[in-house]
Design a protein around this motif. Structure first.
Motif, PDB file in Angstrom:
ATOM      1  N   ARG A  80      38.747 -13.054  13.170  1.00 26.15           N
ATOM      2  CA  ARG A  80      38.005 -12.072  13.301  1.00 26.15           C
ATOM      3  C   ARG A  80      36.952 -12.286  14.750  1.00 26.15           C
ATOM      4  N   GLY A  81      36.743 -13.597  15.026  1.00 25.10           N
ATOM      5  CA  GLY A  81      35.886 -13.753  16.226  1.00 25.10           C
ATOM      6  C   GLY A  81      36.715 -13.512  17.307  1.00 25.10           C
ATOM      7  N   ASN A  82      37.971 -14.073  17.332  1.00 25.64           N
ATOM      8  CA  ASN A  82      39.006 -13.632  18.660  1.00 25.64           C
ATOM      9  C   ASN A  82      39.274 -12.117  18.868  1.00 25.64           C
ATOM     10  N   ARG A  83      39.311 -11.324  17.584  1.00 21.68           N
ATOM     11  CA  ARG A  83      39.405 -10.084  17.819  1.00 21.68           C
ATOM     12  C   ARG A  83      38.158  -9.501  18.386  1.00 21.68           C
ATOM     13  N   GLN A  84      36.873 -10.129  18.118  1.00 21.93           N
ATOM     14  CA  GLN A  84      35.816  -9.109  18.672  1.00 21.93           C
ATOM     15  C   GLN A  84      35.844  -9.451  20.116  1.00 21.93           C
ATOM     16  N   ARG A  85      36.065 -10.646  20.618  1.00 25.26           N
ATOM     17  CA  ARG A  85      36.011 -11.194  21.992  1.00 25.26           C
ATOM     18  C   ARG A  85      37.043 -10.246  22.816  1.00 25.26           C
ATOM     19  N   VAL A  86      38.330 -10.195  22.182  1.00 23.79           N
ATOM     20  CA  VAL A  86      39.286  -9.399  22.865  1.00 23.79           C
ATOM     21  C   VAL A  86      38.773  -7.832  23.078  1.00 23.79           C
ATOM     22  N   LEU A  87      38.269  -7.436  21.993  1.00 23.20           N
ATOM     23  CA  LEU A  87      37.863  -5.887  22.239  1.00 23.20           C
ATOM     24  C   LEU A  87      36.852  -5.956  23.341  1.00 23.20           C
ATOM     25  N   SER A  88      35.736  -6.869  23.280  1.00 26.73           N
ATOM     26  CA  SER A  88      34.617  -6.717  24.060  1.00 26.73           C
ATOM     27  C   SER A  88      35.057  -6.904  25.353  1.00 26.73           C
ATOM     28  N   ALA A  93      48.857 -16.458  24.903  1.00 24.22           N
ATOM     29  CA  ALA A  93      49.435 -15.294  25.069  1.00 24.22           C
ATOM     30  C   ALA A  93      49.794 -14.740  23.645  1.00 24.22           C
ATOM     31  N   ALA A  94      50.332 -15.385  22.721  1.00 23.61           N
ATOM     32  CA  ALA A  94      51.040 -14.656  21.503  1.00 23.61           C
ATOM     33  C   ALA A  94      49.764 -14.293  20.691  1.00 23.61           C
ATOM     34  N   SER A  95      48.475 -14.875  20.774  1.00 23.92           N
ATOM     35  CA  SER A  95      47.331 -14.383  19.952  1.00 23.92           C
ATOM     36  C   SER A  95      46.679 -12.983  20.468  1.00 23.92           C
ATOM     37  N   VAL A  96      46.808 -13.215  21.735  1.00 23.62           N
ATOM     38  CA  VAL A  96      46.249 -11.845  22.682  1.00 23.62           C
ATOM     39  C   VAL A  96      47.229 -10.806  22.242  1.00 23.62           C
ATOM     40  N   LEU A 106      28.160   0.809  20.897  1.00 22.59           N
ATOM     41  CA  LEU A 106      29.659   0.450  21.447  1.00 22.59           C
ATOM     42  C   LEU A 106      29.657  -0.948  21.297  1.00 22.59           C
ATOM     43  N   SER A 107      28.584  -2.000  21.632  1.00 18.93           N
ATOM     44  CA  SER A 107      28.565  -3.119  21.551  1.00 18.93           C
ATOM     45  C   SER A 107      28.338  -3.782  20.248  1.00 18.93           C
ATOM     46  N   GLU A 108      27.243  -3.206  19.486  1.00 17.34           N
ATOM     47  CA  GLU A 108      27.023  -3.860  18.060  1.00 17.34           C
ATOM     48  C   GLU A 108      27.851  -3.201  17.080  1.00 17.34           C
ATOM     49  N   ASN A 109      28.074  -1.918  17.010  1.00 15.69           N
ATOM     50  CA  ASN A 109      28.798  -1.288  15.956  1.00 15.69           C
ATOM     51  C   ASN A 109      30.334  -1.174  16.268  1.00 15.69           C
ATOM     52  N   ILE A 110      30.810  -1.694  17.179  1.00 17.60           N
ATOM     53  CA  ILE A 110      32.242  -1.583  17.400  1.00 17.60           C
ATOM     54  C   ILE A 110      32.611  -3.095  18.080  1.00 17.60           C
ATOM     55  N   ALA A 111      32.248  -3.558  19.119  1.00 19.48           N
ATOM     56  CA  ALA A 111      32.905  -4.758  19.741  1.00 19.48           C
ATOM     57  C   ALA A 111      32.672  -6.148  18.752  1.00 19.48           C
ATOM     58  N   ASN A 112      31.459  -6.030  18.250  1.00 20.01           N
ATOM     59  CA  ASN A 112      30.812  -7.033  17.641  1.00 20.01           C
ATOM     60  C   ASN A 112      30.671  -6.761  16.204  1.00 20.01           C
ATOM     61  N   ALA A 113      31.164  -5.935  15.515  1.00 24.87           N
ATOM     62  CA  ALA A 113      31.240  -5.416  14.238  1.00 24.87           C
ATOM     63  C   ALA A 113      32.357  -5.948  13.455  1.00 24.87           C
TER      64      ALA A 113
END
Length: 399
Positions: free
Chosen positions: A11-19, A40-43, A381-388
């Motif tokens: 979940r943390g990696n997904r948030q970092r990628v989306l951010s 690369a596979a994770s991304v 956008l940051s708090e309710n999407i990227a870091n949510a």
């Protein structure tokens, strides 16, 4: 990451990628992997999930920098994949806006100061207007991700309350976050304008990839936003006001306790230009408009306006010089109406230049054109999407 489950790490990696995608505009998978030190596979897996959830899309193609091989698709936010609400409230302007995931404004409502002084009632009016925008422009409520709320006042972010907002006429504490969340049924991110601008510039703008940033919002008074070692800093218990409302003496022999805003903020500037009768007859909303008049008039070669902007730009720098010497930021961004004056900005910069011997490195000083309304949307956008913690399965089902 000891003590973290694989689910939490994912979940943390997904948030970092989306951010990273939100902040970059367009970026390749290989650039994301290099920047975030992910394989690369994770991304590839994460971006595939984000595409299926309609948060991200592939756009065009480009060769990876410095590498041979076939042209690769780049990624950007899917602007049609959702919406955010921004509510920005200060003495000068109070606006509700609806934006897509690329922060393109779709529709807005300007309160024009009507009913502003009654805090709880005014916020309910803003929510009524937000509901109308949502009904008109949002076909799927599951894709309304949240509200970003910026209010010029003394906030207790932990409790989601406005302790007081003197320039708005709010003397009593208002539980703003719970009120807005109850009215609109979506998560609410709450900040002062200065803190929201700092976070937004760090995530999406001029302060991106800079570790230590100070934003000083220069208006009727001052607000300050801090990022220290790459993390937003809110002070103890509450956001904003920690430095700008600290008391000092007036330096005029009377030893009266005053704040930095009292000494060199926009109200003090207007008191120098206007007679006491004229100044006292103005509401804070009228005073805010007058500051814009001063800034515009100085651009049109009004000598009195130019000299007072120069004086107060230097005063502000002098008042904040100790704080900046302690914080040692790489970048200082001046935001708000006074910061839009090149005269004020240059006077501030020249005064800070006198600190060179006390600084570990030169401080870059720039003007931020970001408004409190734009920062409210970017905050969402940051708090309710990227870091949510988004439910991707729900979003995938909403195609």
């Amino acid at each position: 990451m000891a003590g973290s489950s694989l689910e939490e790490i994912g979940r943390g990696n997904r948030q970092r990628v989306l951010s990273e995608i939100l902040g970059s505009g367009t970026i390749s998978r290989s650039q994301i992997a290099d920047k975030l030190e992910l394989n690369a596979a994770s991304v590839s897996r994460i971006t595939r999930e984000l595409i299926e959830a309609r948060l991200v899309q592939e756009v065009g193609d480009a060769k990876s920098e410095g590498r041979r091989g076939p042209r690769t698709k780049r990624l950007s936010v899917d602007r049609t994949g959702g919406y955010v609400i921004g509510i920005g409230i200060n003495a000068y302007q109070q606006v509700v806006t609806l934006a897509d995931l690329s922060n393109n404004r779709i529709a807005s409502w300007d309160a024009g100061g009507e009913g502003l002084s009654e805090g709880e009632g005014f916020l309910k009016t803003c929510c009524d207007q937000a509901r109308q925008l949502i009904e008109q422009h949002v076909p799927d409520r599951d894709r309304l991700f949240g509200v970003g709320l910026t209010i010029a006042g003394n906030l207790d972010k932990a409790r989601g309350t406005v302790i007081s907002a003197p320039t708005l006429g709010w003397d009593d504490e208002v539980g703003v976050r719970d009120l807005v969340q109850k009215e609109l049924g979506v998560p609410v991110a709450l900040e002062t304008p200065s803190a929201a601008i700092c976070q937004s510039e760090a995530a999406f703008g001029a302060a991106r990839n800079i570790e230590n940033v100070v934003v000083i919002y220069c208006a009727l008074g001052f607000g300050i936003g801090l990022q220290i070692n790459g993390q937003p800093y809110s002070g103890i218990s509450r956001v904003g006001g920690v430095l700008t409302e600290a008391k000092t003496t007036d330096g005029l022999g009377s030893n009266l306790p005053v704040t930095l805003s009292d000494l060199c903020g926009g109200k003090a500037l207007l008191q120098k230009l206007l007679s006491s009768d004229v100044f006292n007859a103005l509401s804070d909303r009228d005073r805010a408009r007058k500051i814009w008049e001063v800034v515009s008039g100085a651009d049109e070669t009004d000598g009195d306006y130019k000299s007072v902007l120069e004086e107060f730009g230097a005063r502000a720098a002098n008042c904040f010089s100790l704080s900046l010497t302690v914080l040692q930021p790489e970048l200082v961004l001046l935001a708000g109406p006074l910061a839009q004056s090149p005269i004020y900005l240059e006077a501030f910069r020249k005064q800070i230049d006198t600190l060179k011997s006390d600084l570990q490195q030169p401080i870059k000083i720039k003007s931020s054109e970001m408004t409190h309304m734009g920062a409210a949307r970017l905050l969402s956008l940051s708090e309710n999407i990227a870091n949510a913690e988004l439910d991707l399965n729900l979003l995938k089902g909403g195609n």
